[in-house]
Design an enzyme around this catalytic site. Structure first.
Site: not given
Ligand code: NAD
Ligand code: SER
Length: 320
Positions: A40-41, A17, A148, A14
């Site tokens: 990533d995908i 992201g 989620y 991922g």
């Molecule tokens: P994001 O949505 O920006 O990025 C997620 C990435 O995962 C994307 O690039 C997407 O293309 C990729 N993805 C989706 N399906 C996929 C698959 N089947 N195989 C491979 N890749 C795939 O999310 P983020 O904000 O970068 O979050 C990353 C992690 O951190 C997640 O587990 C999220 O739950 C966790 N998280 C994020 C936040 C936040 O505020 N951003 C807060 C708490 C937890």
């Molecule tokens: N920022 C994230 C969301 O809103 C928290 O995991 O989903």
């Protein structure tokens, strides 16, 4: 942080992201470019990762994960691929499958192929209406109200299971909403705190999908990336929580953030039109108690709302 000798091969899932774009950069700076495989995908040549190895990897494909681990000799995994809270509610079954089966595929492949360490982010979304709202403790009652959040809570237990049953060194943080300038937010409930900066600079106005007084825990991405690396580098005996650590940065409402942005953008105007994300936000804690992470491995946030806003405004203006 000092540059240390490369002794690892790191797989990031991922990676395109919001977290991945900054984490990959930080990992390459710290351990050396060739050590970090971003996946990533998206099709192979993604502009994000021109400065290092990028590969297609769908985390739903267990055999593809095993192949990369074996062929590349992966020693560490940062498993970021997931569907976030608001997007997950649009398609709960898909969100469950990607979040849960993706994690299980990673844990299983890691267990069978001598991976030394895994980082997997959980979220404040494990908490909900029945959880403590103010300074939500490390061991507060979880009460996830989104698919989620349910997947994150189940994931925490799966990580602990693989640790206890198979000795896998899995480490995890319950991130709050993350704020960054390099990539768009990925479909979460806290996304407003990223979008507001872009709209303030481009339009001078922002229509917020949460009410003005919705207080939520947040963290600047620089702190979030540092927290992940520091937790992964902490010696094993310092890590007492194998399910996931609460970590806090700052807490604020849309009104408070807008008024701080106003000091950088004259006449910035915010309006409010709460949508389906308000229900999710209303269930989450206002403040997070992260004393356990501070005591165990020395976690300490460096950014508050004021320093984060200053840095965001400077970076976004420079990029324009
Ligand atoms: P994001 O949505 O920006 O990025 C997620 C990435 O995962 C994307 O690039 C997407 O293309 C990729 N993805 C989706 N399906 C996929 C698959 N089947 N195989 C491979 N890749 C795939 O999310 P983020 O904000 O970068 O979050 C990353 C992690 O951190 C997640 O587990 C999220 O739950 C966790 N998280 C994020 C936040 C936040 O505020 N951003 C807060 C708490 C937890
Ligand atoms: N920022 C994230 C969301 O809103 C928290 O995991 O989903």
């Amino acid at each position: 942080m000092q540059l240390i000798k490369p002794d690892r091969v790191i797989l990031v899932t991922g990676a395109c992201g919001q977290i991945g774009t900054e984490l990959v950069r930080a990992l390459r700076e710290r351990y050396g470019r060739p050590c970090v495989i971003a996946t990533d995908i998206f099709p192979e040549r993604t502009s994000f990762f021109e400065d290092g190895l990028y590969m297609f990897l769908d985390v739903m494909d267990g055999s593809a994960i095993r192949k990369i681990i074996c062929e590349r000799g992966v020693t560490h995994i940062y498993h970021l691929a997931a569907i976030l809270s608001a997007n997950g509610e649009q398609n709960p079954k898909d969100a469950w499958e990607i979040n849960m089966n993706g994690l299980l595929n990673i844990l299983e492949a890691a267990k069978n192929n001598h991976v030394q360490q895994i980082f997997w982010p959980s979220s404040i979304a494990v908490f909900g209406p029945a959880s403590t709202k103010n300074y939500c403790p490390q061991d507060a009652l979880p009460d996830p109200a989104t698919v989620y959040g349910i997947s994150k809570l189940a994931g925490e237990y799966w990580c602990r299971y693989y640790h206890d049953q198979y000795g896998l060194d899995v480490r995890s943080l319950r991130y709050p909403g993350l704020i960054s300038h390099s990539a768009k937010a990925g479909g979460g409930t806290t996304d407003y705190a990223v979008e507001i900066f872009h709209k303030a600079i481009s339009d001078g106005t922002y229509e917020c999908f949460l009410r003005e007084n919705t207080n939520l825990p947040m963290m600047y991405m620089k702190d979030a990336v540092r927290a992940a690396i520091e937790l992964m580098e902490a010696s094993l005996e310092k890590v007492s929580k194998v399910n996931s650590y609460n970590v806090a940065g700052m807490s604020f409402t849309p009104l408070e953030l807008a008024s701080e942005i106003n000091t950088y953008v004259n006449n910035f105007k915010i309006t409010y039109k709460p949508d389906h994300r308000q229900r999710i936000a209303d269930g989450w804690p206002y403040f997070i108690d992260d004393r356990q992470a501070r005591a165990d491995w020395g976690w300490m946030p460096q950014y508050n709302m004021f320093t984060m806003t200053r840095d965001m405004m400077a970076k976004l203006r420079k990029n324009r």
